[in-house]
Design an enzyme around this catalytic site. Structure first.
Site, PDB file in Angstrom:
ATOM      1  N   GLY A  12       0.396  -1.664  -0.180  1.00  0.00           N
ATOM      2  CA  GLY A  12       0.153   0.201  -0.032  1.00  0.00           C
ATOM      3  C   GLY A  12       0.437   1.126   0.295  1.00  0.00           C
ATOM      4  N   HIS A  41      -5.355   7.968  -0.002  1.00  0.00           N
ATOM      5  CA  HIS A  41      -5.045   8.382  -1.211  1.00  0.00           C
ATOM      6  C   HIS A  41      -4.056   9.831  -1.369  1.00  0.00           C
ATOM      7  CE1 HIS A  41      -6.314   4.200  -3.485  1.00  0.00           C
ATOM      8  NE2 HIS A  41      -6.053   4.218  -2.032  1.00  0.00           N
ATOM      9  N   THR A  42      -3.540  10.110  -1.486  1.00  0.00           N
ATOM     10  CA  THR A  42      -2.817  11.976  -1.767  1.00  0.00           C
ATOM     11  C   THR A  42      -2.968  11.916  -3.516  1.00  0.00           C
ATOM     12  OG1 THR A  42      -2.096  11.086   0.333  1.00  0.00           O
ATOM     13  CG2 THR A  42      -0.973  12.888  -0.795  1.00  0.00           C
ATOM     14  N   GLN A 225      -4.855  -0.351  -0.854  1.00  0.00           N
ATOM     15  CA  GLN A 225      -4.223  -0.968  -0.221  1.00  0.00           C
ATOM     16  C   GLN A 225      -2.984  -1.588  -1.464  1.00  0.00           C
ATOM     17  OE1 GLN A 225      -7.961  -1.754   0.463  1.00  0.00           O
ATOM     18  NE2 GLN A 225      -7.064  -0.314   2.161  1.00  0.00           N
ATOM     19  N   THR A 302      -3.791   7.362   9.326  1.00  0.00           N
ATOM     20  CA  THR A 302      -3.848   7.430  10.807  1.00  0.00           C
ATOM     21  C   THR A 302      -2.617   7.503  10.927  1.00  0.00           C
ATOM     22  OG1 THR A 302      -2.546   4.591  10.603  1.00  0.00           O
ATOM     23  CG2 THR A 302      -5.055   4.962  11.232  1.00  0.00           C
ATOM     24  N   ARG A 304       0.448   7.277  11.176  1.00  0.00           N
ATOM     25  CA  ARG A 304       1.597   6.567  12.026  1.00  0.00           C
ATOM     26  C   ARG A 304       2.466   6.562  10.987  1.00  0.00           C
ATOM     27  NH1 ARG A 304      -1.131   0.154  12.047  1.00  0.00           N
ATOM     28  NH2 ARG A 304      -2.315   0.960  10.517  1.00  0.00           N
ATOM     29  N   PRO A 305       3.831   6.190  11.596  1.00  0.00           N
ATOM     30  CA  PRO A 305       5.069   6.178  11.162  1.00  0.00           C
ATOM     31  C   PRO A 305       5.609   5.099  10.403  1.00  0.00           C
ATOM     32  CG  PRO A 305       5.482   6.337  12.893  1.00  0.00           C
ATOM     33  CD  PRO A 305       3.915   6.217  13.334  1.00  0.00           C
ATOM     34  N   GLY A 416       8.448  13.487  -7.704  1.00  0.00           N
ATOM     35  CA  GLY A 416       7.770  13.970  -6.346  1.00  0.00           C
ATOM     36  C   GLY A 416       5.934  14.160  -6.760  1.00  0.00           C
TER      37      GLY A 416
END
Ligand code: GDP
Ligand code: IMO
Ligand code: MG
Length: 425
Positions: A12, A41-42, A225, A302, A304-305, A416
């Site tokens: 993912g 999704h960015t 995912q 989330t 999270r790292p 980028g």
């Protein structure tokens, strides 16, 4: 044939949102076919960053019909929030359609997700806590409630009542939680959500998709995912509860496999994973931290790292096989700009044996150590390049290596996060 499928080839967050948005410009329709708001999704358009969880990443083009397919599980309040913020940003959303066959996530699904994670301390999957797994369980157990059920209030009430009884028992008696659900409250709340979403609901979403296919419209299937999180082909049980692989698109949108003409694998130039489970090329500390910081590797959903590691060719070959990849979109190449040497895992080694096929049984995977090849870095800022010919020779060599391992051609190179930072071959 007019369907292109976009799939994640790793765990993912490969950059599917960016690639979907990029290709959507030349499409008539974009369909999400599985998963739910576990996805993040960015899409970056100039200075604006959009994080989509349920709405397909083609939504920024008003002429592209965006379908949330039958294979998706829907958090209605989450979807409403997403629609609201997109409208506030100036997008009409008139082009959105929601399948009446999509299953709905209820509070008891999230509670079960949390309860199951808490009681499996040792083997925690590290889910996104969105209730995804329990909602799919109900779907396959034929107890689920679908969007279309809201059109029949009495049917909805009966199904909800039964589910609340069953889930309360399970949560309170087995998981020792302390839950009390109010049938009327939840019923009204969800009918309220449905009232606000009704204008988008397509009673037969597969007809919408097939009508578009029949007149040769260009259609993009947007996977969520990734292959290694696929419930069949991933690192089970450290997976999600759906089929992100390309074949999942046929079931999750309702069309035949002969309509697919391209399968684009989105491949991050290195590998990340968020949540628990095996990750053979993971790098603890040092280079792993550098990848995380340079790549901004923190979960879109989330926060999270993300765990980070070198490119894994064994995973790549597996993804190429189970998806039938015809093209590769390599993302985040720019993140590797700073490295003097870049490692690529071409095979695993275990007890003196060379392993080239990914062992999907995690007991067999245990003890597999990556065998690395080292490639020279390019030590140059490539984030402003727009043409393949401008790429440094070592970057081209790196891309050739990935293509060789995948046995597929590279057609897109992302350098980028912004929409325009792309090299097309
Ligand atoms: P998805 O879930 O596959 O859509 O990926 P995510 O959006 O969760 O994570 C990818 C992250 O990398 C996002 O923050 C993107 O904006 C960013 N991104 C995508 N492509 C590139 C790229 O080529 N270079 C860099 N530096 N960032 C990228
Ligand atoms: P996108 O579409 C990365 C991971 C979770 C966890 C496992 C199961 O943005 O690439 P779930 O909540 O689905 O039951 O969690 O799957 N996971 C993702 N990891 N990107 C995603 O989506 C993910 N969706 C789920 O972290 O390990
Ligand atoms: Mg993501």
């Amino acid at each position: 044939m007019s369907v292109t499928v976009i799939v994640g080839t790793q765990w993912g967050d490969e950059g599917k949102g960016k690639i979907t948005d990029l290709l959507a410009r030349d499409m008539d329709m974009v369909v999400r076919y599985q998963g739910g708001n576990n996805a993040g999704h960015t899409v970056v358009i100039k200075e604006r960053t959009f994080k989509l969880h349920l709405v397909p990443s083609g939504i920024f083009y008003p002429n592209v019909t965006c379908v949330i397919g039958n294979g998706v599980v829907l958090d209605l309040a989450g979807l409403l929030g997403e629609i609201k913020s997109l409208k506030e940003a100036g997008f009409s959303l008139n082009n959105l359609k929601i399948s009446s066959q999509a299953h709905v996530i209820f509070p008891y699904h999230r509670d079960l997700d949390a309860a199951q994670e808490q009681t499996h301390e040792a083997g925690r999957i590290g889910t996104t806590n969105r209730g995804i797994g329990p909602c799919y369980v109900d779907k396959f157990n034929r107890r689920g409630i679908r969007v279309g059920d809201f059109l029949h209030p009495e049917v909805f009430r009966q199904k909800l009542e039964w589910n609340l009884k069953e889930k309360s028992f399970l949560l309170n008696s087995f998981y020792k939680m302390d839950v009390a659900y109010d049938l009327e409250e939840i019923r009204k709340e969800y009918l309220g959500y449905f009232g606000l979403l009704k204008e988008y609901v397509a009673e037969e979403s597969s007809v919408v998709v097939n009508e578009a296919i029949s007149v040769n419209k260009r259609i993009l299937m947007e996977g969520a995912q990734g292959t290694m999180l696929d419930v069949d082909h991933g690192t089970y049980p450290y997976v999600t509860s759906s089929n992100p692989v390309s074949g999942g698109a046929c079931c999750g949108a309702g069309f035949g496999p002969q309509e697919i003409d391209e399968v684009i694998g989105v491949v991050k130039a290195y590998v990340t994973r968020v949540g628990g489970g095996p990750f053979p090329t993971e790098i603890a500390g040092g280079v792993g931290d550098e990848l995380r910081e340079r790549g901004g590797e923190y979960g879109t959903t989330t926060g999270r790292p993300r765990r980070c590691g070198w490119f894994d060719g064994v995973v790549m070959r597996h993804a190429a096989n189970v998806n039938g990849l015809t093209q590769l979109a390599i993302t985040k190449m720019d993140v590797l700009d700073s490295f003097e040497k870049i490692k690529v895992c071409a095979a695993y080694e275990k007890e003196g044996q060379v392993i080239r096929d990914f062992p999907t049984d995690i007991a067999r995977l245990e003890g597999c150590r990556p065998v690395y090849e080292e490639l020279p870095g390019w030590r140059q800022d490539i984030s402003k390049l727009t043409d393949y010919s401008q790429l440094p020779a070592n970057a081209k060599k790196y891309l050739d290596k990935l293509a060789e391992l995948a046995e597929a051609r590279v057609t897109l190179i992302s350098v980028g996060a912004e929409r325009g930072q792309i090299i097309r071959i």
